[in-house]
Design a protein around this motif. Structure first.
Motif, PDB file in Angstrom:
ATOM      1  N   MET B 116     -12.761  11.250   6.767  1.00 56.60           N
ATOM      2  CA  MET B 116     -11.495  10.670   6.339  1.00 56.60           C
ATOM      3  C   MET B 116     -10.582  10.457   7.526  1.00 56.60           C
ATOM      4  SD  MET B 116     -10.373  12.304   2.708  1.00 56.60           S
ATOM      5  CE  MET B 116     -10.242  13.970   3.334  1.00 56.60           C
ATOM      6  N   ASP B 117     -10.542  11.424   8.406  1.00 62.72           N
ATOM      7  CA  ASP B 117      -9.679  11.331   9.568  1.00 62.72           C
ATOM      8  C   ASP B 117     -10.094  10.156  10.450  1.00 62.72           C
ATOM      9  OD1 ASP B 117      -8.804  13.437  12.357  1.00 62.72           O
ATOM     10  OD2 ASP B 117      -7.522  12.229  11.039  1.00 62.72           O
ATOM     11  N   LEU B 118     -11.379   9.970  10.607  1.00 64.43           N
ATOM     12  CA  LEU B 118     -11.873   8.871  11.425  1.00 64.43           C
ATOM     13  C   LEU B 118     -11.492   7.529  10.822  1.00 64.43           C
ATOM     14  CD1 LEU B 118     -13.584   7.965  13.870  1.00 64.43           C
ATOM     15  CD2 LEU B 118     -15.587   8.054  12.368  1.00 64.43           C
ATOM     16  N   LEU B 119     -11.655   7.433   9.532  1.00 63.65           N
ATOM     17  CA  LEU B 119     -11.309   6.175   8.870  1.00 63.65           C
ATOM     18  C   LEU B 119      -9.806   5.912   8.944  1.00 63.65           C
ATOM     19  CD1 LEU B 119     -13.601   6.331   5.720  1.00 63.65           C
ATOM     20  CD2 LEU B 119     -13.643   4.574   7.472  1.00 63.65           C
ATOM     21  N   ASN B 120      -9.060   6.947   8.813  1.00 62.16           N
ATOM     22  CA  ASN B 120      -7.616   6.777   8.810  1.00 62.16           C
ATOM     23  C   ASN B 120      -7.104   6.293  10.161  1.00 62.16           C
ATOM     24  OD1 ASN B 120      -5.040   6.892   7.642  1.00 62.16           O
ATOM     25  ND2 ASN B 120      -4.694   8.948   8.447  1.00 62.16           N
ATOM     26  N   THR B 121      -7.647   6.868  11.216  1.00 59.61           N
ATOM     27  CA  THR B 121      -7.152   6.515  12.545  1.00 59.61           C
ATOM     28  C   THR B 121      -7.663   5.160  13.015  1.00 59.61           C
ATOM     29  OG1 THR B 121      -8.975   7.783  13.475  1.00 59.61           O
ATOM     30  CG2 THR B 121      -6.845   8.893  13.288  1.00 59.61           C
ATOM     31  N   THR B 122      -8.862   4.777  12.586  1.00 56.94           N
ATOM     32  CA  THR B 122      -9.436   3.512  13.092  1.00 56.94           C
ATOM     33  C   THR B 122      -9.075   2.315  12.242  1.00 56.94           C
ATOM     34  OG1 THR B 122     -11.472   4.048  11.905  1.00 56.94           O
ATOM     35  CG2 THR B 122     -11.380   4.589  14.244  1.00 56.94           C
TER      36      THR B 122
END
Lengths: 516, 187
Positions: B116-122
């Motif tokens: 989730m964190d990866l998707l949110n930041t990218t």
């Protein structure tokens, strides 16, 4: 009393035993040894094969029946018709299970006769499939390998979907510890033999190729088999030579069979070949027909013309006797009534082109003149008038005027003159000829059929200026000499004189010949 | 000066496009790996579906998720982010199942959080409000309703073992749908 008590206790015990027995039977009937049956889903030959095995089963069932349901719906267990009373511990469920992302719950019942031996239930994830590698062949060439993967003739499907949604095809190439992966694209239209070429390989090297399926979204749960081949340097040429040899053998066989059939049919009389061909098919003289021989050459007699230059006598409207006597002296009646005159090439050129061969007029004169002139060397060297005006005319261009002169030192101004000889072909049927060696008195001119046309120039020279009728044996030709009036035969060298047609110079005393 | 600024902006746009395309490819690979890992962890959680046939329920996942057709990369990434976020919230209560190994639950939650964190930041933070409103279409609303039904089911079943087994099985296939949505990153 004791008997009653004994009886009642016996009955109670019997009932108890019966109840225990019945309860045991009831329990066993409902709590069959399910055991744990291990389910396995295998993708084999592009079919979904469900197999199972039962642990700790002492008695092997004779046949099985399968039931199934899915977890995403509340449907009851459903029997699989194609897997009812199967005698093998596996079943093809390709056309039954059409849910791709589903958890299937199975119930397997094992029977021996009519007795159910076991009933086991289990679940399996639809993605939990073991993909067996497809069948394939490899053909090695010099620097490439042709991989042939065998797909079914009908489009394969997994859970009702095309296979490319679930798995990928990989071809592994390995040689000398180096591994290369190839991923040929497959789709729903991939059926039959699927060809893939691995090129840019090193000859004289051993290569091992393996083909396998890989699940699209899962890790590898695969099996792979490999086949190896050694790429020889001359492998391709050998195969091509084999192909050529086989092709040649095939062609020869076909031709041999064909010829044998023809010969056999001819021998038995089914085919009759004609020996006598029509004339048009007679090719014996084919070459002769194409290249006809040359026509026989015409008889050619060489005629030597000797030019004799005589002084041009211009009639000065003088009726003196001297001139007449001069004319008379100049004339020499011939035996045949013809007057011999000198003849030059000019006269020859005056013959029209209508006659194929030039007609020599007064050739007799030409023949005779040299003999006449010879004893008279003093008049001087005969000069030949310049034939240049004559040679401008068309019909006369055929003839080369070669001046032949008995006096080599004479100037022969003929354009084609080479030396002092004039040579040309003469139609003997149209001219009077006399052999050069014949005596004048014995002259008998060779006259074929030349009618005698004696024109008396003295009487009416004006009427003769433009026409000269020359009759040959077969034809008569009217020669229009008016354009050539300037090309009159002149005994003197006066080439530049051009006189009108009415002023043509006529040798006096000509009898029978018109000399211009 | 102005020309230099324009040039810098142009270069930034070009590189950002390239960087974004590269990031989507990387994101796709990472998402695949994360989904595979989550499914492995779910398989390790105890529970026999065959024993819980009476507790089955059709949660009616949206058809657009089950059979994704046309999705833009950004919208697909946003949908995946929302799904991961809801799955995370469901399994946050997984500690209440005594039959489950808490370590596995922790690992599962950790994996979900990382993704989730990866998707949110990218992707998600780079989406403008307009894009988010477009992403908040009927698909997202139906997706939200789907996960609400799951949570309500658990509450109704009192977080029983069979209820968790059924939910575990349902969310296992959610990751397969996420993988199909991740394929859209290639567009």
């Amino acid at each position: 009393m004791m008997l009653l008590s004994h009886g009642s206790s016996a009955v109670r015990s019997r009932n108890l035993c019966l109840m225990v027995y019945l309860s045991l039977m009831f329990v066993t009937s409902h709590n069959l040894p399910d055991g744990s049956c291990n389910l396995k889903m295998t993708f084999r030959n592009f079919r979904l094969i469900l197999s199972w095995e039962l642990e700790k089963q002492s008695t092997v069932p004779t046949h099985y029946t399968l039931w199934y349901t899915v977890m995403s719906k509340t449907d009851d267990m459903e029997i699989i018709e194609s897997c009812t009373n199967v005698t093998t511990p596996f079943c093809d469920v390709t056309d039954v299970w059409k849910q791709a992302h589903e958890t299937y719950v199975l119930k397997v019942q094992g029977f021996r006769g009519k007795a159910m031996l076991f009933n086991c239930s289990s679940s399996t994830l639809s993605s939990n499939i073991l993909y067996e590698p497809p069948e394939f062949e490899i053909v090695g060439f010099t620097d490439r390998i042709n991989v042939i993967v065998k797909f079914p003739p009908i489009v394969p499907k997994i859970y009702g979907e095309e296979i490319q949604h679930h798995l990928l095809l990989f071809i592994k190439e390995e040689s000398m510890g180096i591994v290369k992966m190839h991923e040929p694209k497959i789709n729903g239209n991939t059926t039959g033999n699927f060809n893939y070429v691995i090129d840019n390989l090193i000859p004289n090297t051993n290569y091992c190729v393996s083909v396998y399926f890989k699940p699209k979204y899962l890790e590898n749960r695969i099996q792979s088999s490999s086949k190896c081949t050694f790429l020889r340097l001359d492998q391709e040429s050998e195969s091509s030579e084999y192909a050529k040899i086989s092709l040649i053998i095939t062609v020869f066989s076909v031709v041999f069979v064909f010829l044998g059939t023809i010969i056999l049919l001819k021998r038995i009389g089914y085919i009759c070949l004609r020996d006598n061909f029509p004339k048009v098919l007679n090719f014996h003289n084919f070459v002769a027909q194409i290249f006809p021989g040359l026509p026989p050459t015409e008889a050619v007699n060489a005629v030597e013309v000797i030019s004799v230059n005589k002084k041009k006598k211009v009639w000065d409207y003088n009726y003196d006797d001297d001139s007449d006597s001069d004319h008379e002296v100049a004339l020499r009646p011939s035996a045949g009534g013809y007057t011999m005159h000198g003849l030059t090439s000019r006269l020859l050129s005056q013959v029209s082109a209508a006659s194929q061969e030039p007609e020599m007029e007064g050739s007799e004169a030409e023949e005779s003149d040299p003999y006449e002139a010879e004893p008279e060397p003093h008049p001087g060297p005969p000069t030949v008038p310049k034939p240049s005006p004559c040679h401008t005319s068309g019909p006369y261009e055929r003839r080369e005027s070669l001046c032949q002169d008995s006096f080599p030192e004479d100037n022969c101004s003929s354009a084609g003159g080479s030396g002092d000889r004039i040579t040309f072909n003469v139609n003997l049927n149209s001219v009077f000829m006399r052999a050069p060696d014949d005596d004048d008195s014995e002259e008998s001119p060779l006259v074929s059929s030349l009618p005698e046309e004696i024109i008396n120039l003295e009487e009416d020279p004006d009427q003769m200026e433009s026409s000269l009728l020359v009759a040959s044996g077969e034809r008569s030709q009217l020669l229009d000499l008016s354009p050539f009036s300037q090309c009159l035969w002149t005994e003197e060298d006066t080439p530049s004189d051009r006189s009108d047609t009415s002023d043509f110079d006529v040798d006096s005393g000509r009898d029978g010949y018109i000399m211009r | 000066m102005n020309n230099r600024c324009i040039l810098q902006l142009a270069l930034l746009l070009c590189f950002s496009t390239t960087a974004l395309s590269l990031s989507y490819n990387l994101l796709r690979l990472q998402q695949f790996n994360s989904s595979v890992e989550c499914q492995k962890l779910l398989e390790q959680l105890n529970g026999r579906p065959a024993d819980c046939l009476s507790d089955r329920m059709d949660f009616k996942i949206p058809k657009e998720i089950k059979h994704p057709q046309q999705f833009q990369k950004e919208h697909a990434a946003f949908v995946i982010y929302e799904m991961l976020k809801d799955i995370f919230h469901v399994f946050k209560k997984g500690y209440s199942n005594p039959d489950w190994n808490n370590t596995i639950v922790t690992d599962l939650l950790s994996e979900l959080h990382q993704q989730m964190d990866l998707l949110n930041t990218t992707v998600v933070e780079k989406l403008g409000e307009e894009n988010k409103r477009q992403a908040y279409s009927m698909i997202i609303l139906r997706l939200k309703s789907y996960y609400v039904r799951i949570r309500m089911y658990l509450e109704a079943k009192l977080y029983s073992s069979c209820a968790w087994t059924v939910v575990r099985d349902e969310l296992y296939w959610n990751f397969s749908f996420i993988n199909r949505l991740t394929d859209k990153f290639q567009n």
